[in-house]
Scaffold this active site. Structure first.
Site, PDB file in Angstrom:
ATOM      1  N   TRP A   1       0.842  12.244 -10.875  1.00  0.00           N
ATOM      2  CA  TRP A   1      -0.252  12.870 -11.608  1.00  0.00           C
ATOM      3  C   TRP A   1      -0.008  14.359 -11.862  1.00  0.00           C
ATOM      4  CZ3 TRP A   1      -0.678   8.756  -8.501  1.00  0.00           C
ATOM      5  CH2 TRP A   1      -1.446   7.676  -8.944  1.00  0.00           C
TER       6      TRP A   1
ATOM      7  N   CYS B   1      -3.534   5.357 -13.617  1.00  0.00           N
ATOM      8  CA  CYS B   1      -4.429   4.222 -13.369  1.00  0.00           C
ATOM      9  C   CYS B   1      -4.351   3.124 -14.429  1.00  0.00           C
ATOM     10  CB  CYS B   1      -5.863   4.704 -13.178  1.00  0.00           C
ATOM     11  SG  CYS B   1      -6.613   5.471 -14.647  1.00  0.00           S
TER      12      CYS B   1
ATOM     13  N   HIS C   1     -11.507   6.178 -14.847  1.00  0.00           N
ATOM     14  CA  HIS C   1     -10.594   5.479 -13.947  1.00  0.00           C
ATOM     15  C   HIS C   1     -10.565   4.014 -14.362  1.00  0.00           C
ATOM     16  CE1 HIS C   1      -8.198   4.330 -10.624  1.00  0.00           C
ATOM     17  NE2 HIS C   1      -9.159   3.739  -9.946  1.00  0.00           N
TER      18      HIS C   1
ATOM     19  N   ASP D   1      -7.982  -2.895  -7.463  1.00  0.00           N
ATOM     20  CA  ASP D   1      -7.480  -1.599  -7.939  1.00  0.00           C
ATOM     21  C   ASP D   1      -6.100  -1.359  -7.352  1.00  0.00           C
ATOM     22  OD1 ASP D   1      -7.104   0.949  -8.864  1.00  0.00           O
ATOM     23  OD2 ASP D   1      -9.015   1.735  -8.143  1.00  0.00           O
TER      24      ASP D   1
ATOM     25  N   TYR E   1      -6.774  14.138 -16.491  1.00  0.00           N
ATOM     26  CA  TYR E   1      -7.935  13.259 -16.634  1.00  0.00           C
ATOM     27  C   TYR E   1      -8.648  13.061 -15.300  1.00  0.00           C
ATOM     28  CZ  TYR E   1      -5.773   9.072 -14.579  1.00  0.00           C
ATOM     29  OH  TYR E   1      -5.207   8.164 -13.712  1.00  0.00           O
TER      30      TYR E   1
END
Length: 742
Positions: free
Chosen positions: A277, A313, A371, A394, A573
């Site tokens: 990220w 994600c 997300h 997830d 984000y």
């Protein structure tokens, strides 16, 4: 029929075709060109016909690009033995179906069953009317059979009691959403076609007030993808620790989906995708540049299970959707806007800023602009029928669950009712959609001011693709009762109680061991006497200046002097600030109930070197009055890229070439070089297509034309992506109706 060999499959898992015949009897194996002759003492079998066309149609597996027999559990399939001699009346047939490295009847990885007699494990076989020279069998598997690759053997005891054993071949057994007794059964045919058979889709991204569609190529039926999906299970920590037990648990979608949620990320084992990220992506692929799962899964397999760099994600969710659909579990992709990452699970997200509006790194909690996760459809035998239906999974590695980066399956019914004490990870999912949001001005270690508290900010516009169309469906009501309603607040308080979080009037304390206390006050913040709003004067476009207005209103009759500190930051984000773009200070006097505006500009030259790849800017205004509470006004901005125009120049027909024309524009006032146009789409292109675009002048429009040769009929999605160093991807897609071969 001869045992066929795979060809043209370099780089994909290689398995024996399902019609291979091996001889293990005392008699020698006789071969002739193009035919395997197997001697069963008195009975001679020429070949095994796995009735490919018949079984694929019945089992909804015709789309898989494989020569193997691919079947669904809980459903009968047909095979035919073509004979060189006739069977004798005294011949006795027994079948053996086995899977995994240590097949065992006690662990349901091996089944032994005779004709017309159902075995203890639920497998059965019947002999059907046959033409002379062959024997037709119908074989049925139980609805709770272990999924995976099976070997099928035939054992025959002849009239003189001599035993022979023959491997008839291999087949793959999948979950069966068409079977009412399967845990993944889905009653609605349109939903089955969407959530199991659709090999493309839409993943929603952006902001709650500017939701964007991004096309994704799931490609679960493409060459090699099913074998790769099965190999993902074989690479898991569970399989390494005890292969026999792991395989025996693969009858359960709860177990399989949880293993996949761990294996799609690379944090604990050689999983598929490595997350990143921050920083640059020179040693891999920028997550924004992926358009589908097929390239990622093949890269992982061809690279000997080395994690593919890099994912975020939506990449994790896209890949997991592919794998679960390939295995037969109905699955969809979900986007949650203003999604909370509650690290200490106290259902409160604390954000700290300084007096200028700069975000301070004083809390591990965060609120992501969006997300993305998955939902899969199956029943919950472990929890009870109330919790059947959609289950949250997830694969993004955020927090460990039972020592591993995995998450789910958590029942959406459990989340909605605040049953945060239930397996698996329902508390984490509840916080993602329902935590409270609290903002503080941090003056010093001893002094902070609570300026903003919102019980409605988290979990907005929870979205998924509609059945049969690319439109957005809002599923927020599946996760929570209407925000601010009495029922929603009761559920929230129930969840706090189950988590051991109690309110003392000043601070929320966590009584459960191992949890950090929250700094969030449960009493309301002091209400400001002014209100404010940040307004965009025009839609912001990459390469152009951003024009903004801060409108302030005095809510009382007293004259107010307001000190305003404006700040603009480039953010990810996940809303983590990465670079400062602009700081301004203003002082403004407001009369009784007066409204005034402050206009300001963020020029392209100010943001062009600071902007991150996802083109997001956070603008904050901290407004202080004396006396009175401070006011924080925030605005998330996503800069728009120009659109791609995609035209298909003619009718699309299977096995016939058709040209595609793509037009795009350089949005910048400077020359850009070394761009690449990429295209992919299941049923349209077997590998990703890459075309170099050497140079584009400032604001220049360019056109590229290329040829595709569709190889599957039906509605197909073609994704096109322009990748440049000077600006982030410009993406587009078009839907094609491909006619069958003429």
């Amino acid at each position: 029929m001869a045992a066929r060999k795979h060809s043209g499959n370099q780089g994909f898992p290689q398995k024996k075709s399902g019609n291979t015949v091996e001889q293990n009897s005392l008699q020698p194996l006789t071969k002739s060109y193009g035919t395997c002759l197997v001697s069963f003492l008195a009975l001679k079998v020429a070949d095994v016909n796995w009735q490919s066309k018949l079984n694929k149609a019945a089992h909804h597996t015709a789309d898989y690009s494989s020569t193997e027999a691919i079947l669904r559990r809980g459903q009968a399939f047909s095979i035919t033995l073509n004979l060189k001699t006739t069977a004798e009346p005294g011949d006795n047939f027994t079948f053996i179906a086995s899977t995994g490295p240590s097949p065992s009847e006690s662990q349901q990885t091996k089944a032994v069953f005779s004709l017309s007699e159902e075995s203890a494990s639920g497998w059965s076989a019947t002999r059907e009317p046959s033409e002379p020279g062959c024997i037709n069998f119908t074989i049925s598997s139980p609805a709770d059979a272990v999924i995976g690759r099976y070997k099928l053997k035939l054992q025959m005891v002849s009239g003189n009691h001599k035993v022979s054993s023959t491997l008839l071949g291999q087949f793959v057994l999948l979950f069966n959403p068409w079977c009412p007794n399967d845990d993944v059964y889905m009653a609605n045919e349109k939903e089955r076609r969407e959530y199991v058979l659709n090999d493309s889709g839409i993943i929603f991204q952006g902001l709650e007030k500017r939701i964007q569609q991004e096309a994704w190529n799931y490609g679960q039926f493409e060459e090699g993808i099913l074998d790769i999906s099965l190999s993902i299970l074989d690479r898991s920590l569970n399989h390494h620790e005890d292969p026999a037990v792991d395989v025996s648990n693969r009858n359960n979608p709860i177990y399989v989906s949880r293993v996949i949620s761990a294996m799609v990320n690379s944090n604990d084992e050689k999983g598929v995708v490595e997350g990143k990220w921050n920083g640059k992506y020179r040693s891999g692929t920028n997550p924004l540049q992926w358009s589908g799962s097929v390239t990622i899964l093949r890269k992982w397999y061809r690279g000997r299970y080395k994690p593919v760099r890099y994912g975020q994600c939506w990449v994790f969710a896209g890949v997991m959707c592919t794998v679960l659909r390939a295995l037969g579990i109905p699955t969809r992709v979900i986007t949650n806007f203003n999604s909370a990452h509650d690290t200490n699970i106290n259902l409160s997200i604390d954000k700290y800023i300084d007096v200028s509006g700069k975000t301070l790194d004083l809390s591990e909690d965060s609120v992501w602009n969006f997300h993305v996760w998955n939902e899969s459809w199956f029943i919950r035998r472990d929890l009870g029928s109330f919790y059947d239906g959609w289950q949250v999974l997830d694969a993004t590695p955020q927090e460990k669950s039972k020592g591993i980066y995995q998450c789910g399956p958590a029942s959406t019914r459990a989340i909605k009712e605040g049953h945060v004490n239930l397996d698996y990870d329902s508390s984490f999912a509840f916080a993602a959609v329902n935590a409270d949001y609290v903002t503080w001005i941090h003056y010093s270690k001893k002094r902070k001011e609570r300026i903003y508290s919102d019980t409605k900010k988290i979990g907005k516009f929870i979205s998924t693709k509609a059945v049969g169309t690319n439109s957005r469906v809002d599923v927020t009501a599946n996760y929570k009762y209407p925000e601010g309603s009495l029922k929603e607040r009761r559920v929230y308080k129930k969840a706090l109680k189950l988590l051991g979080v109690r309110s003392t009037g000043k601070k929320a304390k966590i009584t459960r061991p191992g949890r950090r206390p929250s700094a969030a006050l449960r009493q309301p913040a002091q209400k400001p006497t002014i209100s404010g709003k940040l307004i965009l004067d025009a839609s912001p476009v990459i390469g152009q200046d951003i024009l903004l207005t801060l409108a302030l209103r005095n809510l009382i009759s007293d004259v107010k002097t307001i000190k305003v500190k404006l700040r603009a930051s480039a953010i990810l984000y996940t809303r983590r600030p990465k670079a400062e773009i602009l700081q301004l200070s203003r002082s403004i006097k407001l009369g009784s109930e007066e409204v005034k505006e402050i206009s300001f500009k963020i020029s392209y030259s100010q943001y062009k070197n600071s902007l991150m790849d996802d083109r997001k800017i956070l603008v904050t205004a901290v407004c202080k009055t004396k006396p009175g509470a401070s006011l924080l006004v925030e605005k998330d901005i996503v800069l728009q890229d120009p659109f791609l125009t995609i035209k298909v120049l003619g009718p699309a027909v299977v096995h016939e070439p058709v040209n595609v024309q793509v037009t795009f524009t350089n949005p910048l006032s400077e020359v850009v070089t070394d761009c690449v146009l990429r295209a992919e789409g299941s049923g349209l292109l077997k590998e990703q297509l890459r075309i170099n675009v050497a140079r584009m002048a400032p604001m220049e429009s360019s056109t590229v034309e290329f040829e595709i040769i569709p190889y599957k009929s039906g509605t197909r999605q073609l994704q096109v992506d322009l990748v440049c160093k000077r600006f982030s991807d410009i993406k587009g897609f078009v839907m094609l109706d491909v006619a069958p071969a003429q």
